[in-house]
Design a protein around this motif. Structure first.
Motif, PDB file in Angstrom:
ATOM      1  N   SER A  20     -12.468 -24.935  27.235  1.00 13.55           N
ATOM      2  CA  SER A  20     -11.688 -25.245  26.064  1.00 13.55           C
ATOM      3  C   SER A  20     -12.512 -25.399  24.779  1.00 13.55           C
ATOM      4  CB  SER A  20     -10.999 -26.672  26.216  1.00 13.55           C
ATOM      5  OG  SER A  20     -10.402 -27.127  24.998  1.00 13.55           O
ATOM      6  N   ASP A  21     -13.790 -25.855  24.767  1.00 15.00           N
ATOM      7  CA  ASP A  21     -14.756 -26.085  23.657  1.00 15.00           C
ATOM      8  C   ASP A  21     -15.130 -24.551  23.331  1.00 15.00           C
ATOM      9  OD1 ASP A  21     -14.695 -28.673  23.822  1.00 15.00           O
ATOM     10  OD2 ASP A  21     -16.368 -28.868  24.767  1.00 15.00           O
ATOM     11  N   LEU A  22     -15.315 -23.476  24.189  1.00 17.71           N
ATOM     12  CA  LEU A  22     -15.747 -22.309  23.792  1.00 17.71           C
ATOM     13  C   LEU A  22     -14.619 -21.237  22.930  1.00 17.71           C
ATOM     14  CD1 LEU A  22     -17.519 -21.281  27.018  1.00 17.71           C
ATOM     15  CD2 LEU A  22     -18.682 -21.257  24.720  1.00 17.71           C
ATOM     16  N   GLU A  23     -13.407 -21.533  23.644  1.00 13.62           N
ATOM     17  CA  GLU A  23     -12.191 -21.006  23.031  1.00 13.62           C
ATOM     18  C   GLU A  23     -12.057 -21.565  21.588  1.00 13.62           C
ATOM     19  OE1 GLU A  23      -9.061 -21.357  25.753  1.00 13.62           O
ATOM     20  OE2 GLU A  23      -9.730 -19.370  27.080  1.00 13.62           O
ATOM     21  N   LEU A  24     -12.000 -23.139  21.479  1.00 12.35           N
ATOM     22  CA  LEU A  24     -11.753 -23.541  20.163  1.00 12.35           C
ATOM     23  C   LEU A  24     -13.121 -23.630  19.269  1.00 12.35           C
ATOM     24  CD1 LEU A  24     -10.068 -26.684  21.458  1.00 12.35           C
ATOM     25  CD2 LEU A  24      -9.026 -24.627  20.201  1.00 12.35           C
ATOM     26  N   GLY A  25     -14.302 -22.861  19.753  1.00 12.22           N
ATOM     27  CA  GLY A  25     -15.389 -22.830  18.732  1.00 12.22           C
ATOM     28  C   GLY A  25     -16.204 -24.057  18.432  1.00 12.22           C
ATOM     29  N   GLY A  34     -15.238 -19.500  36.277  1.00  8.35           N
ATOM     30  CA  GLY A  34     -16.604 -19.108  35.922  1.00  8.35           C
ATOM     31  C   GLY A  34     -16.811 -17.839  34.786  1.00  8.35           C
ATOM     32  N   LEU A  35     -16.150 -16.727  35.516  1.00 10.79           N
ATOM     33  CA  LEU A  35     -16.370 -15.634  34.816  1.00 10.79           C
ATOM     34  C   LEU A  35     -15.647 -15.719  33.355  1.00 10.79           C
ATOM     35  CD1 LEU A  35     -16.047 -12.949  37.771  1.00 10.79           C
ATOM     36  CD2 LEU A  35     -17.930 -13.268  36.182  1.00 10.79           C
ATOM     37  N   SER A  36     -14.682 -16.330  33.400  1.00 12.70           N
ATOM     38  CA  SER A  36     -13.905 -16.488  31.987  1.00 12.70           C
ATOM     39  C   SER A  36     -15.029 -17.438  31.058  1.00 12.70           C
ATOM     40  CB  SER A  36     -12.773 -17.460  32.181  1.00 12.70           C
ATOM     41  OG  SER A  36     -12.066 -17.313  30.933  1.00 12.70           O
ATOM     42  N   ILE A  37     -15.789 -18.175  31.460  1.00 14.99           N
ATOM     43  CA  ILE A  37     -16.660 -18.858  30.689  1.00 14.99           C
ATOM     44  C   ILE A  37     -17.839 -18.059  30.252  1.00 14.99           C
ATOM     45  CG2 ILE A  37     -18.628 -20.726  30.934  1.00 14.99           C
ATOM     46  CD1 ILE A  37     -16.554 -22.429  32.730  1.00 14.99           C
ATOM     47  N   VAL A  38     -18.041 -17.139  31.277  1.00 15.66           N
ATOM     48  CA  VAL A  38     -19.518 -16.060  31.235  1.00 15.66           C
ATOM     49  C   VAL A  38     -18.798 -15.037  29.986  1.00 15.66           C
ATOM     50  CG1 VAL A  38     -20.235 -14.160  32.037  1.00 15.66           C
ATOM     51  CG2 VAL A  38     -20.356 -16.041  33.169  1.00 15.66           C
ATOM     52  N   LYS A  39     -17.452 -14.689  29.947  1.00  8.12           N
ATOM     53  CA  LYS A  39     -17.162 -13.760  28.916  1.00  8.12           C
ATOM     54  C   LYS A  39     -16.857 -14.447  27.788  1.00  8.12           C
ATOM     55  CE  LYS A  39     -12.808 -13.335  28.305  1.00  8.12           C
ATOM     56  NZ  LYS A  39     -11.263 -13.135  28.251  1.00  8.12           N
ATOM     57  N   HIS A  40     -16.517 -15.468  27.423  1.00 13.89           N
ATOM     58  CA  HIS A  40     -16.658 -16.229  26.246  1.00 13.89           C
ATOM     59  C   HIS A  40     -18.070 -16.491  25.770  1.00 13.89           C
ATOM     60  CE1 HIS A  40     -12.426 -17.160  26.861  1.00 13.89           C
ATOM     61  NE2 HIS A  40     -12.381 -17.355  25.702  1.00 13.89           N
ATOM     62  N   ILE A  41     -18.911 -16.948  26.481  1.00 13.41           N
ATOM     63  CA  ILE A  41     -20.240 -16.906  25.897  1.00 13.41           C
ATOM     64  C   ILE A  41     -20.892 -15.506  25.616  1.00 13.41           C
ATOM     65  CG2 ILE A  41     -22.722 -17.750  26.654  1.00 13.41           C
ATOM     66  CD1 ILE A  41     -21.515 -19.869  28.459  1.00 13.41           C
ATOM     67  N   VAL A  42     -20.850 -14.571  26.238  1.00  9.57           N
ATOM     68  CA  VAL A  42     -21.289 -13.454  25.914  1.00  9.57           C
ATOM     69  C   VAL A  42     -20.733 -12.901  24.675  1.00  9.57           C
ATOM     70  CG1 VAL A  42     -21.176 -10.861  26.687  1.00  9.57           C
ATOM     71  CG2 VAL A  42     -22.042 -12.585  28.312  1.00  9.57           C
TER      72      VAL A  42
END
Length: 365
Positions: free
Chosen positions: A211-216, A338-346
């Motif tokens: 959620s934090d990654l998607e909302l910046g 896990g992979l969704s988090i990886v994708k957003h960080i990358v």
């Protein structure tokens, strides 16, 4: 008096009147041309598709958005075509037929079925003088997709939360009803409750991170950082699970290789990828983590010798809660995030995430 006199003065007056009339007509034509150009500019700039038809369903005018939606080409002008020739979709044409039959404005949502499926919100109404009908449609395909993603997400979260909660509640009730007389049995139940509570905690943590990654809200603090220490740290953290699974880890990252990145977020990426690889690599397998400079970028790969992933599943691997083998991942305690988090960080680092896999031959991320 006579219309004009055949005198120089009469001819001059007639010539002047004709000149004035020509000037007025010219001004009128210029105004009409300007109005037409303004209308064309407005239609061209509209996000919505606009079609003007007569009472028989013949297209009088259409903007570029219509051609895009229905796959028409510039070589095939839309004006003069029947609406049925533009689209054979029964649902779309039914809206127009109903409006023409009732002589009343009609609004309806339709689904265009074809090579690309689209959802359109169509409004049909007559012009002010009733000489023509105007169709305005808004493409709500993306809105529908996001709505479906949200609904699926809520359903998936509810399901994922319910599974460990059901186990916790069930074993807690058993303990309460049977007491703690059988210490060995009670300890077994408590250990199950503990594992499920830990799984619940991991799921909530991953949801908050995502959620934090998607909302910046989770800033990526990029700075020059050596990649090898990050990989070695993750290798040390996961060395024990790899040993228990009988998996060999191999690292090939040059010590001098540096990247512009956030060390904490990059640690998360490597940790998630290596943890996944360990879970899906059978005893006797091997996992290699390698990195090399590729022009102005760095490619980091995690390759395993596991079961591999079918080609049709590869495009969806980074979707939230998407699982190739649902039973297997639940057995291993994964959250599916896990992979969704990886994708957003990358992506936050300006990078891309790619998968290569062959069933029976392993996977490389």
């Amino acid at each position: 008096p006579p219309l004009c006199e055949s005198t120089p003065d009469g001819l001059d007056r007639l010539s002047g009147d004709l000149g004035d009339m020509a000037a007025a007509l010219g001004e009128g034509l210029t105004r009409l041309e300007n109005e037409r150009d303004r209308l064309e500019a407005i239609l061209a700039a509209m996000v919505e598709g606009v079609i003007v038809i007569d009472g028989h369903g013949t297209i009088l005018r259409a903007n570029a958005r219509v051609a895009e939606t229905f796959g028409s080409t510039p070589e095939r002008p839309l004006a003069g075509l029947r609406l049925w020739d533009l689209s054979r979709d029964v649902e779309f044409n039914a809206v127009v037929r109903d409006a023409l039959a009732s002589q009343r404005p009609t609004v309806r949502e339709v689904e265009l079925r074809g090579v690309t499926q689209r959802h359109l919100e169509v409004t049909v109404g007559p012009t002010a003088d009733g000489s023509a009908w105007v169709l305005v449609f808004h493409d709500v395909t993306e809105t529908k997709r996001l709505e479906r993603v949200r609904t699926d997400f809520v359903a998936n979260v509810s399901h994922e939360l319910r599974t460990p909660l059901t186990a916790i509640k069930g074993f807690a009730e058993t303990l309460l009803s049977s007491g703690f007389a059988d210490r060995e049995r009670a300890l077994h139940f408590v250990s199950i409750i503990d594992r499920q509570a830990e799984r619940l905690s991991r799921l909530i943590d991953d949801l908050l991170i995502l959620s934090d990654l998607e909302l910046g809200k989770m800033p990526v603090r990029r700075r020059p950082v050596a990649l090898e220490p990050i990989v070695r740290e993750v290798e040390d953290l996961l060395a024990e699970p790899a040993r228990r699974g009988g998996v060999t880890l191999q690292v090939d990252v040059p010590p001098e290789l540096r990247v512009e990145g956030d060390p904490d977020r990059l640690t998360q990426v490597v940790s998630n990828l290596l943890d996944n690889a360990i879970k899906y690599t059978p005893a006797g397998g091997r996992i290699s983590i390698a990195a090399h400079a590729d022009g102005g970028t760095v490619e980091l790969s995690v390759a395993d010798t596991g079961a591999g992933i079918p080609a049709e599943d590869l495009p969806r691997l980074a979707e939230r809660f998407y699982r190739v083998d649902k039973a297997r991942i639940r057995e291993l305690g994964g959250t599916g995030l896990g992979l969704s988090i990886v994708k957003h960080i990358v992506q936050a680092h300006g990078g891309t995430l790619r998968f290569a896999s062959r069933v029976g031959a392993g996977t490389t991320v």
